[in-house]
Design a protein around this motif. Structure first.
Motif, PDB file in Angstrom:
ATOM      1  N   ALA A   1      36.794  39.172  44.594  1.00  0.00           N
ATOM      2  CA  ALA A   1      38.231  39.068  44.319  1.00  0.00           C
ATOM      3  C   ALA A   1      38.957  38.340  45.450  1.00  0.00           C
ATOM      4  O   ALA A   1      39.817  37.487  45.213  1.00  0.00           O
ATOM      5  CB  ALA A   1      38.825  40.461  44.108  1.00  0.00           C
TER       6      ALA A   1
ATOM      7  N   LEU B   1      43.883  44.983  44.912  1.00  0.00           N
ATOM      8  CA  LEU B   1      42.837  44.382  44.093  1.00  0.00           C
ATOM      9  C   LEU B   1      41.827  45.443  43.663  1.00  0.00           C
ATOM     10  O   LEU B   1      42.023  46.632  43.868  1.00  0.00           O
ATOM     11  CB  LEU B   1      42.148  43.264  44.883  1.00  0.00           C
ATOM     12  CG  LEU B   1      43.044  42.101  45.344  1.00  0.00           C
ATOM     13  CD1 LEU B   1      42.227  41.111  46.184  1.00  0.00           C
ATOM     14  CD2 LEU B   1      43.683  41.393  44.160  1.00  0.00           C
TER      15      LEU B   1
ATOM     16  N   GLU C   1      46.207  43.809  40.710  1.00  0.00           N
ATOM     17  CA  GLU C   1      45.302  43.185  39.755  1.00  0.00           C
ATOM     18  C   GLU C   1      45.326  43.986  38.465  1.00  0.00           C
ATOM     19  O   GLU C   1      45.351  45.221  38.479  1.00  0.00           O
ATOM     20  CB  GLU C   1      43.886  43.144  40.328  1.00  0.00           C
ATOM     21  CG  GLU C   1      42.885  42.462  39.429  1.00  0.00           C
ATOM     22  CD  GLU C   1      41.497  42.357  40.041  1.00  0.00           C
ATOM     23  OE1 GLU C   1      40.600  41.895  39.318  1.00  0.00           O
ATOM     24  OE2 GLU C   1      41.316  42.738  41.221  1.00  0.00           O
TER      25      GLU C   1
ATOM     26  N   LEU D   1      43.277  38.587  37.851  1.00  0.00           N
ATOM     27  CA  LEU D   1      42.886  38.121  39.182  1.00  0.00           C
ATOM     28  C   LEU D   1      43.172  36.644  39.381  1.00  0.00           C
ATOM     29  O   LEU D   1      43.680  36.236  40.435  1.00  0.00           O
ATOM     30  CB  LEU D   1      41.396  38.404  39.404  1.00  0.00           C
ATOM     31  CG  LEU D   1      40.821  37.948  40.744  1.00  0.00           C
ATOM     32  CD1 LEU D   1      41.480  38.684  41.903  1.00  0.00           C
ATOM     33  CD2 LEU D   1      39.299  38.153  40.756  1.00  0.00           C
TER      34      LEU D   1
END
Length: 201
Positions: free
Chosen positions: A26, A134, A158, A184
């Motif tokens: 990510a 994330l 995210e 993302l």
């Protein structure tokens, strides 16, 4: 995309990112898509194995247009540079953008933890703080996201439905401590747009 309608007159001065399981992929996705002249510093917590040194900063640096380095105690943050928390140390941002590394107790069984980073950013930067949660298991980042929101900063998560591990972003979404929820591959563009003032919440 979800969020609240709010006008901003205060520019952002820092971006803080928290990630855990699935976070290396990510972070690569986000950092690779940011321009070399990104106008604010980034501070990053990725949960790492405390028993080993990490080459993650070097990996991210090679694959990003930004400079990425392992944070050192006493560093003063600079625009266009991403500072990664080292293994087994909490990363905190102090007045004037001075970084501090702390060996204080683990937070929810992890060190570094996104919560103390986000909380320090909220305290120093207030409305000028922009944080991003994330992929990851558990709920690290939730308390910090609440701190940022309570001081008028902005929280991006995210989209849990597209996250490799949905625990961390889902916790922030469930607590309504988030302003934008994005896939993302849209996060980097949103960070740029928010900082440039071309995206409103």
């Amino acid at each position: 995309m979800s969020g609240i309608s709010r006008s901003r007159a205060v520019p952002y001065e820092i971006v803080a990112i928290g990630a855990s399981a699935g976070g290396v992929k990510a972070l690569l996705t986000v950092l690779k898509a940011l321009p070399a002249d990104f106008p604010v510093p980034l501070v990053i917590v990725q949960h790492l194995d405390p028993r080993h040194d990490t080459v993650l900063a070097e990996l991210l640096d090679r694959r990003s247009r930004l400079r990425v380095k392992l944070a050192e105690d006493g560093d003063v943050v600079e625009p266009g540079v991403a500072y990664l928390a080292p293994p087994d140390r909490h990363l905190l941002v102090g007045p004037g953008g001075e970084l501090r590394l702390s060996h204080r107790d683990k937070v929810r069984f992890v060190r570094p933890s996104a919560d103390p980073l986000f909380e320090s950013v909220a305290e120093v930067y207030g409305q000028r703080a922009l944080v991003c949660v994330l992929t990851g298991t558990g709920c690290d980042g939730l308390a910090g996201a609440r701190a940022v929101s309570s001081r008028g900063g902005t929280v991006v998560a995210e989209d849990p439905s597209t996250a490799e591990f949905k625990g961390m972003p889902q916790a922030v979404v469930n607590a309504a401590a988030v302003d934008l929820t994005l896939p993302l591959d849209e996060i980097a563009a949103a960070l740029v747009a928010l900082i440039e003032g071309t995206m409103s919440l």
